[in-house]
Write a protein that holds these residues in place. Structure first.
Motif, mmCIF file in Angstrom:
data_model
loop_
_atom_site.group_PDB
_atom_site.id
_atom_site.type_symbol
_atom_site.label_atom_id
_atom_site.label_comp_id
_atom_site.label_asym_id
_atom_site.label_seq_id
_atom_site.Cartn_x
_atom_site.Cartn_y
_atom_site.Cartn_z
ATOM 1 N N LEU A 281 0.806 -1.225 0.000
ATOM 2 C CA LEU A 281 0.000 0.000 0.000
ATOM 3 C C LEU A 281 0.834 1.268 0.000
ATOM 4 O O LEU A 281 0.269 2.375 0.042
ATOM 5 N N LEU A 282 2.147 1.148 0.001
ATOM 6 C CA LEU A 282 3.041 2.319 -0.040
ATOM 7 C C LEU A 282 2.805 3.240 1.153
ATOM 8 O O LEU A 282 2.896 4.474 1.056
ATOM 9 N N ALA A 283 2.470 2.631 2.290
ATOM 10 C CA ALA A 283 2.220 3.425 3.491
ATOM 11 C C ALA A 283 3.541 3.958 4.037
ATOM 12 O O ALA A 283 4.587 3.306 3.918
ATOM 13 N N PRO A 284 3.530 5.143 4.642
ATOM 14 C CA PRO A 284 4.767 5.684 5.200
ATOM 15 C C PRO A 284 5.245 4.859 6.384
ATOM 16 O O PRO A 284 4.453 4.324 7.144
ATOM 17 N N GLY A 285 6.534 4.740 6.538
ATOM 18 C CA GLY A 285 7.121 3.918 7.578
ATOM 19 C C GLY A 285 7.447 4.713 8.815
ATOM 20 O O GLY A 285 7.060 5.866 8.951
ATOM 21 N N PRO A 286 8.188 4.107 9.716
ATOM 22 C CA PRO A 286 8.754 2.754 9.560
ATOM 23 C C PRO A 286 7.771 1.663 9.989
ATOM 24 O O PRO A 286 6.986 1.865 10.886
ATOM 25 N N GLN A 287 7.854 0.505 9.341
ATOM 26 C CA GLN A 287 7.088 -0.700 9.639
ATOM 27 C C GLN A 287 5.589 -0.427 9.805
ATOM 28 O O GLN A 287 5.025 -0.577 10.886
ATOM 29 N N PRO A 288 4.927 -0.006 8.734
ATOM 30 C CA PRO A 288 3.468 0.186 8.831
ATOM 31 C C PRO A 288 2.756 -1.153 9.005
ATOM 32 O O PRO A 288 3.283 -2.207 8.642
ATOM 33 N N THR A 289 1.579 -1.105 9.573
ATOM 34 C CA THR A 289 0.769 -2.306 9.766
ATOM 35 C C THR A 289 -0.619 -2.085 9.165
ATOM 36 O O THR A 289 -1.113 -0.952 9.112
ATOM 37 N N VAL A 290 -1.209 -3.177 8.697
ATOM 38 C CA VAL A 290 -2.572 -3.164 8.164
ATOM 39 C C VAL A 290 -3.407 -4.106 9.009
ATOM 40 O O VAL A 290 -3.041 -5.270 9.205
ATOM 41 N N THR A 291 -4.494 -3.631 9.536
ATOM 42 C CA THR A 291 -5.388 -4.454 10.349
ATOM 43 C C THR A 291 -6.821 -4.267 9.869
ATOM 44 O O THR A 291 -7.212 -3.169 9.434
ATOM 45 N N SER A 292 -7.580 -5.339 9.951
ATOM 46 C CA SER A 292 -8.999 -5.306 9.615
ATOM 47 C C SER A 292 -9.635 -6.603 10.090
ATOM 48 O O SER A 292 -9.008 -7.667 10.030
ATOM 49 N N ARG A 293 -10.849 -6.504 10.550
ATOM 50 C CA ARG A 293 -11.614 -7.692 10.925
ATOM 51 C C ARG A 293 -12.461 -8.199 9.765
ATOM 52 O O ARG A 293 -13.227 -9.140 9.916
ATOM 53 N N LEU A 294 -12.321 -7.552 8.596
ATOM 54 C CA LEU A 294 -13.177 -7.918 7.474
ATOM 55 C C LEU A 294 -12.935 -9.345 7.020
ATOM 56 O O LEU A 294 -13.896 -10.077 6.723
ATOM 57 N N ASP A 295 -11.670 -9.783 6.964
ATOM 58 C CA ASP A 295 -11.399 -11.144 6.494
ATOM 59 C C ASP A 295 -11.961 -12.182 7.443
ATOM 60 O O ASP A 295 -12.566 -13.171 7.016
ATOM 61 N N LEU A 296 -11.801 -11.977 8.755
ATOM 62 C CA LEU A 296 -12.343 -12.921 9.729
ATOM 63 C C LEU A 296 -13.863 -12.940 9.687
ATOM 64 O O LEU A 296 -14.486 -14.011 9.685
#
Length: 913
Positions: A281-296
């Motif tokens: 997603l080209l998110a700014p760092g350092p070490q960005p994280t992506v979270t979502s409950r949509l998949d579960l």
């Protein structure tokens, strides 16, 4: 053409029955799958819309260490937050873009302590910059927007009107905020504002900016507020809190209306891939994280849909097979009514192919008309593409059955050579017996194999047309059971014949003799199958309905549950208010921790820990379906010594079966404590609040746990030469309150408001489960199919009675000539028709009940009822309705035939035919 029309008019009512059966079955088997797909879409969208917490896709990143410039101004914020949000949105996979809404970006500080004249006890401040395409629209009541820091270096921010009144600070006011390392940062309030649109999505990211929030116990409340940063003032806040004091958060809301069942699997896979590889997603760092409950959530919803779909397919397969058997019975009746004409045509030189062709042309017209009506009605009920698998089966059988029976009937007119040698006759009879037994054994083996495969694989494994045989397993079992019951009919009639011979009246003897001579296997099997389906649907509906009620206790554990996201000592006050409220019978408070590490037990590495006060919780359980729990009293006795423990030692606990006889250790917070199993865990709610299975459970005394934790912390501090930090009691603060009573739900809503706890009433849980689109659709389908199958059973009885009516009329007319009265002939007719009908009806009900017991687990009914385990079978009263209905049908048929016989003349009866 005229001959065909005259023949059709002579046999109009069997043809109309065929049209009706075809039309009704085609309509249901065609429309129901499309309705299920629509229900599945609704279920997935409802799950996304009602998700708590929401299923938004959230990208989080820290600024990290760097050369922050407090005078950088708005350009730094635009590049680091606004433009970053746009870059992430542009980098989203194409499959996610229609589902996700515009991003809401925020840059929020860590918890900052403060004290002001209006809040001398202090509180927590979050300095926040918000952006949703632009900065939030506000109306300035006093002062101006924040800007770059002045000569004093103070961070500038704005306060909402409510926050400003709470803090007692206006435009131009200053105060100090304290960082976790006890350093201070000056803050200047440049303005007080009111939002243009308080309901805008941008404010939902940090609602504390508009309204203060109070958390913690009533004796020690903590006020949490938010201050609004502007693009110009954010760089100064970042510099003052560097390196990790400000977190960027990019939140993409999910649009429930853009989600459907067909695309849900791909969406879940895509979200999981982004969580594993956030760099995409080209998110700014350092070490960005992506979270979502949509998949579960989508995975859970798909599992629910798959279970309901498979259950519906089993029911529809049964309906289609039952309709096929009824069509075969109707074709057999048609051939019997035309037997004389068919044999005459055959004797005059007509070929069997020609006879079958004529019958096939007629059946094609009849079945085509029924199919056209059914497909039209199906399209009106649920527009869409035709669902072909079962429709094709019905059409093929409906078209081919009449010509096949006509050809067989015509072929029987040919003279058969009967061997004069007794040995050859016995050999021929033996060959016929072997063929019949082979067919029956093959059907029995197929039924057992299909049922075993269904139980082993489960209904969730059914994926399409290739598994239609698996879905038809209950019907195959019913058909095999019908053939076995058919073998029991002759012995029963033989026993009845022995009793009839002892009677002084001729009626019983004539009735049994007629029943022995007129029985046919095909109507009997069809009647057993459709009756089995009625009982099966009734039992499934009763099981689901009762299971949903049991699931409400399994999911909530009481009449109402109050739970906080984090442990909060204030819940003790909530429990006190509830206990004092009218209409509340029992209250218990405790700590429920879903996953705690467990050591020294093979195969179990995590358990759910329930820390409660045993006596109050036992009193509460006694007022629920879980019943009294003597093990809790044993736990209280065993924990008496541990509640005053000053030195480290084991903690008495009730454990699950896999932990009995072991010496486990439990990780609680930052200490490890030994458990001393003193008994088995009683019956408790087996679900987490999100509906998933909680797994193995350990129950401990909350006071004993606190004492053991304090002793362990003190021993560790003495060993390393340090002092305890005083947070041991917070480690066992409660997060759950249970209450039972008629007014518990109402009282809980008022009591939980100060702590902001989530209130879950059992009645609300049950209402939501029963109004679920899939569960409601399945119950409607079960009732509808049961009603249709009951109607098919009536049709089978009428068709079977009509097939044997000519022979019965001749024999009863002869009996009347010989002196049998009219009432006697009615009794003979009833005695002829009732025994096979009652045997089939009772046998079908018994088979249906037995099948439900074997299908509860493979059909995954727990996903419909909301239970963590398979529901118990509950029989509905209308499971036995077919017995009374078919008995009444036989009596009506007998009454109609008796009325017709009253108009017969003696000359017609004595005429030589």
């Amino acid at each position: 053409m005229r001959v065909a029309w005259r023949r059709a008019r002579a046999d109009l009512w069997p043809l109309l029955v065929t049209v009706l059966v075809v039309a009704l079955t085609v309509m249901l088997t065609d429309a129901v799958p499309r309705l299920l797909v629509a229900r599945a879409d609704t279920a997935v969208r409802t799950a996304v819309a009602q998700a708590d917490p929401p299923t938004d896709l959230v990208v989080t990143s820290l600024y990290g260490p760097g050369a922050s410039d407090p005078t950088a101004g708005a350009a730094d914020t635009t590049g680091g937050v606004d433009d970053a949000a746009r870059r992430i949105e542009d980098a989203l996979p194409p499959s996610l873009r229609p589902v996700l809404g515009p991003p809401v970006a925020s840059a929020t500080s860590i918890d900052l302590g403060f004290s002001t004249p209006g809040l001398p006890t202090g509180g927590v401040l979050w300095m926040t910059y918000l952006w949703a395409g632009q900065e939030p629209a506000v109306r300035w009541l006093d002062g101006v927007a924040p800007g770059r820091p002045g000569p004093d270096g103070a961070v500038q921010l704005a306060l909402s009107d409510d926050v400003a009144r709470t803090l007692g600070v206006g435009a131009g006011g200053t105060f100090q905020v304290v960082l976790p390392d006890h350093t201070t940062v000056p803050v200047l309030v440049t303005g007080v504002f009111a939002p243009q649109d308080p309901g805008a999505a941008v404010w939902a990211a940090r609602p504390e900016v508009l309204r203060p929030r109070v958390v913690g116990p009533r004796s020690e409340p903590t006020t949490v507020v938010g201050g609004l940063l502007s693009a110009a003032s954010l760089p100064a806040a970042r510099a003052a809190l560097e390196p990790d004091g400000v977190t960027r958060r990019f939140q993409f809301p999910v649009d429930p209306g853009a989600v459907d069942y067909r695309s849900s699997e791909a969406l879940a896979t895509q979200v999981a891939a982004l969580e594993a590889s956030p760099d995409v997603l080209l998110a700014p760092g350092p070490q960005p994280t992506v979270t979502s409950r949509l998949d579960l959530l989508l995975s859970q919803a798909r599992q629910h849909v798959a279970a309901t779909w498979s259950q519906a397919m089993v029911v529809l397969a049964g309906l289609a097979c039952g309709a096929v058997l009824v069509l075969l019975v109707a074709a057999d009746l048609l051939a019997r009514r035309r037997a004389v004409a068919l044999r005459t045509v055959r004797a005059r030189g007509a070929s069997l192919a020609g006879i079958a062709g004529q019958a096939g042309a007629e059946s094609a017209v009849v079945v085509g008309a029924g199919a056209a009506v059914g497909l039209t009605l199906g399209a009106l009920v649920a527009p869409g593409a035709v669902t072909w698998p079962w429709v094709v089966v019905i059409l093929v059988v409906g078209v081919l059955a009449p010509p096949a029976t006509a050809a067989v009937t015509a072929a029987r007119s040919e003279a058969r050579r009967v061997p004069t040698d007794r040995h050859r006759r016995r050999l021929a009879q033996r060959v016929r017996t072997v063929r019949r037994v082979s067919v029956e054994v093959a059907l029995l083996v197929l039924a057992v194999a299909a049922l075993a495969a269904l139980r082993r694989r489960g209904a969730l494994s059914m994926s399409g047309a290739a598994d239609l045989a698996l879905a038809a397993a209950p019907v195959l079992v019913a058909a095999a059971g019908a053939l076995l019951m058919w073998r029991a009919v002759p012995p029963l009639l033989g026993a009845a014949l022995r009793f009839a011979r002892r009677s002084r009246k001729a009626g019983p003897l004539l009735a049994v003799a007629r029943a022995r001579s007129t029985g046919a296997v095909l109507p009997f099997v069809a009647l057993v199958v459709v009756t089995t389906l009625v009982a099966l649907c009734a039992a499934l509906a009763g099981t689901v309905r009762s299971g949903q009620a049991d699931g409400s206790w399994d999911g909530v554990g009481a009449d109402v549950l109050v739970r906080t996201t984090t442990p909060d000592a204030a819940l003790q006050d909530v429990a006190g208010d509830l206990a004092a409220a009218d209409g509340v019978d029992a209250v218990a408070v405790g700590r429920v921790q879903d996953r705690s590490q467990l050591f020294d037990v093979r195969g179990v590495d995590a358990v759910r820990v329930v820390a409660i006060d045993p006596v109050p919780y036992g009193e509460l359980l006694a007022r629920t379906p879980f019943g009294p729990a003597p093990a809790l009293a044993a736990l209280a006795d065993a924990s008496d010594g541990a509640t005053t423990r000053a030195t480290p030692g084991p903690l008495p606990a009730l454990v699950a079966d896999p932990l009995l006889g072991t010496e486990p250790s439990l990780r609680w917070g930052d200490v490890t404590i030994d458990l001393q199993p003193v008994g088995r865990v009683p019956a408790l709610p087996a679900q987490r609040t999100d509906g998933s299975n909680a797994g193995p459970t350990v129950v401990v005394d909350r006071a004993a746990l606190a004492a053991v934790v304090r002793a362990a912390v003190a021993a560790r501090a003495a060993k390393v030469g340090s002092r305890p930090v005083g947070t041991e009691q917070a480690a066992v603060d409660p997060n759950t309150v249970w209450a039972v009573g008629p007014h518990a739900a109402t009282a809980a809503r008022a009591a939980a408001e100060p702590v902001g706890g989530t209130v879950l009433a059992r009645t609300r849980w049950l209402a939501d489960r029963r109004s679920d689109p899939l569960a409601d659709g399945l119950l409607t389908l079960l009732v509808l199919v049961a009603a249709v199958c009951a109607g098919l059973a009536v049709v089978v009885v009428v068709l079977d009675a009509a097939a044997s009516a000519p022979g019965r009329a001749r024999s009863l007319a002869t009996a009347r000539v010989l002196g049998l009265r009219g009432r006697g002939t009615a009794r003979v007719a009833a005695g002829e028709l009732l025994p096979p009908t009652l045997v089939a009806a009772l046998g079908g009900v018994l088979l249906g009940v037995l099948l439900v017991g074997g299908l509860v687990a493979p059909l995954a009914l727990r996903l419909v009822t909301g239970q963590s385990a398979d529901p118990s079978v509950v029989l509905s009263w209308w499971a036995v309705v077919p017995v009374g209905l078919l008995t009444a049908t036989v009596l009506v048929v007998v009454a109609v035939e008796s009325s017709a016989r009253r108009r017969e003349r003696l000359g017609q009866v004595l005429r030589v035919r």
